[in-house]
Design a protein around this motif. Structure first.
Motif, PDB file in Angstrom:
ATOM      1  N   LEU A  60       0.822  -1.213   0.000  1.00 17.82           N
ATOM      2  CA  LEU A  60       0.000   0.000   0.000  1.00 17.82           C
ATOM      3  C   LEU A  60       0.858   1.265   0.000  1.00 17.82           C
ATOM      4  CD1 LEU A  60      -3.101  -0.107   0.128  1.00 17.82           C
ATOM      5  CD2 LEU A  60      -2.926   0.546   2.529  1.00 17.82           C
ATOM      6  N   CYS A  61       2.002   1.175   0.677  1.00 17.04           N
ATOM      7  CA  CYS A  61       2.853   2.350   0.847  1.00 17.04           C
ATOM      8  C   CYS A  61       4.223   2.150   0.200  1.00 17.04           C
ATOM      9  CB  CYS A  61       2.985   2.624   2.342  1.00 17.04           C
ATOM     10  SG  CYS A  61       3.953   4.065   2.786  1.00 17.04           S
ATOM     11  N   GLY A  62       4.589   0.897  -0.049  1.00 16.98           N
ATOM     12  CA  GLY A  62       5.902   0.613  -0.616  1.00 16.98           C
ATOM     13  C   GLY A  62       6.976   0.372   0.425  1.00 16.98           C
ATOM     14  N   ASP A  63       6.578   0.210   1.686  1.00 16.10           N
ATOM     15  CA  ASP A  63       7.549  -0.063   2.755  1.00 16.10           C
ATOM     16  C   ASP A  63       8.035  -1.505   2.625  1.00 16.10           C
ATOM     17  OD1 ASP A  63       6.626   2.424   3.794  1.00 16.10           O
ATOM     18  OD2 ASP A  63       5.028   1.357   4.857  1.00 16.10           O
ATOM     19  N   HIS A  64       9.333  -1.691   2.744  1.00 16.37           N
ATOM     20  CA  HIS A  64       9.905  -3.033   2.572  1.00 16.37           C
ATOM     21  C   HIS A  64      11.131  -3.164   3.468  1.00 16.37           C
ATOM     22  CE1 HIS A  64      11.429  -6.287  -0.478  1.00 16.37           C
ATOM     23  NE2 HIS A  64      11.125  -6.769   0.695  1.00 16.37           N
ATOM     24  N   GLY A  88      11.409   2.660   3.442  1.00 16.01           N
ATOM     25  CA  GLY A  88       9.981   2.901   3.609  1.00 16.01           C
ATOM     26  C   GLY A  88       9.746   4.322   4.071  1.00 16.01           C
ATOM     27  N   CYS A  89       8.506   4.615   4.374  1.00 16.82           N
ATOM     28  CA  CYS A  89       8.131   5.962   4.801  1.00 16.82           C
ATOM     29  C   CYS A  89       8.654   6.232   6.224  1.00 16.82           C
ATOM     30  CB  CYS A  89       6.613   6.113   4.759  1.00 16.82           C
ATOM     31  SG  CYS A  89       5.764   5.067   5.944  1.00 16.82           S
ATOM     32  N   ALA A  90       8.539   7.456   6.658  1.00 20.64           N
ATOM     33  CA  ALA A  90       9.059   7.852   7.976  1.00 20.64           C
ATOM     34  C   ALA A  90       8.442   7.028   9.104  1.00 20.64           C
ATOM     35  CB  ALA A  90       8.790   9.344   8.208  1.00 20.64           C
ATOM     36  N   ILE A  91       7.147   6.771   9.004  1.00 17.30           N
ATOM     37  CA  ILE A  91       6.468   6.024  10.069  1.00 17.30           C
ATOM     38  C   ILE A  91       6.993   4.585  10.146  1.00 17.30           C
ATOM     39  CG2 ILE A  91       4.229   5.057  10.808  1.00 17.30           C
ATOM     40  CD1 ILE A  91       4.324   8.026  11.297  1.00 17.30           C
ATOM     41  N   SER A  92       7.099   3.931   8.997  1.00 17.76           N
ATOM     42  CA  SER A  92       7.529   2.529   9.007  1.00 17.76           C
ATOM     43  C   SER A  92       8.981   2.403   9.455  1.00 17.76           C
ATOM     44  CB  SER A  92       7.334   1.896   7.629  1.00 17.76           C
ATOM     45  OG  SER A  92       8.154   2.514   6.664  1.00 17.76           O
ATOM     46  N   LYS A  93       9.811   3.337   9.021  1.00 15.31           N
ATOM     47  CA  LYS A  93      11.227   3.267   9.386  1.00 15.31           C
ATOM     48  C   LYS A  93      11.431   3.562  10.870  1.00 15.31           C
ATOM     49  CE  LYS A  93      14.704   4.134   6.459  1.00 15.31           C
ATOM     50  NZ  LYS A  93      15.601   4.897   5.577  1.00 15.31           N
ATOM     51  N   VAL A 149      -4.816   4.217   7.427  1.00 17.98           N
ATOM     52  CA  VAL A 149      -3.949   3.710   6.366  1.00 17.98           C
ATOM     53  C   VAL A 149      -2.496   3.582   6.840  1.00 17.98           C
ATOM     54  CG1 VAL A 149      -3.361   5.920   5.278  1.00 17.98           C
ATOM     55  CG2 VAL A 149      -3.560   3.881   3.867  1.00 17.98           C
ATOM     56  N   ARG A 150      -2.168   4.344   7.891  1.00 18.06           N
ATOM     57  CA  ARG A 150      -0.806   4.315   8.424  1.00 18.06           C
ATOM     58  C   ARG A 150      -0.553   3.170   9.406  1.00 18.06           C
ATOM     59  NH1 ARG A 150       2.811   6.672   5.418  1.00 18.06           N
ATOM     60  NH2 ARG A 150       2.389   8.847   4.961  1.00 18.06           N
ATOM     61  N   VAL A 151      -1.629   2.499   9.825  1.00 24.92           N
ATOM     62  CA  VAL A 151      -1.461   1.419  10.807  1.00 24.92           C
ATOM     63  C   VAL A 151      -0.536   0.338  10.241  1.00 24.92           C
ATOM     64  CG1 VAL A 151      -2.654  -0.431  12.060  1.00 24.92           C
ATOM     65  CG2 VAL A 151      -3.621   1.870  12.010  1.00 24.92           C
ATOM     66  N   LYS A 152      -0.695   0.069   8.925  1.00 22.91           N
ATOM     67  CA  LYS A 152       0.129  -0.959   8.296  1.00 22.91           C
ATOM     68  C   LYS A 152       1.598  -0.553   8.256  1.00 22.91           C
ATOM     69  CE  LYS A 152      -3.579  -3.077   5.815  1.00 22.91           C
ATOM     70  NZ  LYS A 152      -4.263  -3.300   4.557  1.00 22.91           N
ATOM     71  N   CYS A 153       1.847   0.734   8.103  1.00 21.96           N
ATOM     72  CA  CYS A 153       3.230   1.234   8.129  1.00 21.96           C
ATOM     73  C   CYS A 153       3.826   1.019   9.522  1.00 21.96           C
ATOM     74  CB  CYS A 153       3.273   2.723   7.805  1.00 21.96           C
ATOM     75  SG  CYS A 153       2.555   3.155   6.211  1.00 21.96           S
ATOM     76  N   ALA A 154       3.024   1.339  10.537  1.00 21.29           N
ATOM     77  CA  ALA A 154       3.515   1.304  11.917  1.00 21.29           C
ATOM     78  C   ALA A 154       3.715  -0.123  12.427  1.00 21.29           C
ATOM     79  CB  ALA A 154       2.556   2.053  12.838  1.00 21.29           C
TER      80      ALA A 154
END
Ligand code: ZN
Length: 148
Positions: A38-42, A63-68, A122-127
């Protein structure tokens, strides 16, 4: 007292810029990949487990700031913990980022900074991506986990 509903807390920005334990781990005996299409975080999570304890942990990827920031703070939070304690922490963290009641933010320490994520589903998956990957690594699942 910072407003915990803000998504980008200082501690999150700081960890996303200077992630901790950001390296490979030669001694790792459990690894797993996590992917959030969804966000491209890997990310890849490397864990060294001995006698049921997380002796060392690291991660790499992008990944995005949240995922990292979440991956960085997760590695700090679980290092030295028993695997079942890490699982318990994940349950609490998941409750906080999905906005469920019943967890006091002081039980989470710095991880409480992610409480604002609950306002942005949508950010829950990043976190939670790094945490899902940690769980997969500890369960010895060889395939990559995806949030989808
Ligand atoms: Zn993301």
């Amino acid at each position: 007292m910072p407003d915990l509903r803000d998504l980008y807390q200082d501690v999150i920005l700081e960890h996303s810029k200077r992630p901790r334990n950001y390296r490979t781990l030669e001694a790792a005996n459990c690894t797993a990949e996590g992917f959030n299409p969804l966000c491209g975080d890997h990310f890849t999570i490397y864990v060294q487990v001995g006698d049921g304890q997380i002796r060392d942990i690291s991660f790499q990827g992008s990944g995005c700031a949240i995922s990292k920031a979440s991956a960085s703070m997760m590695t700090q939070a679980v290092k030295g913990k028993r695997t079942e304690e890490a699982e318990e922490l994940f349950q609490k963290f998941h409750h906080v980022v999905t906005g469920k009641n019943g967890v006091e933010s002081n039980e989470l320490g710095k991880l409480a900074a992610f409480a604002g994520v609950s306002e942005y589903p949508v950010r829950v998956k990043c976190a939670t991506l790094a945490w899902h990957a940690l769980r997969a690594a500890l369960q010895g699942e060889q395939h990559a986990v995806s949030t989808e």
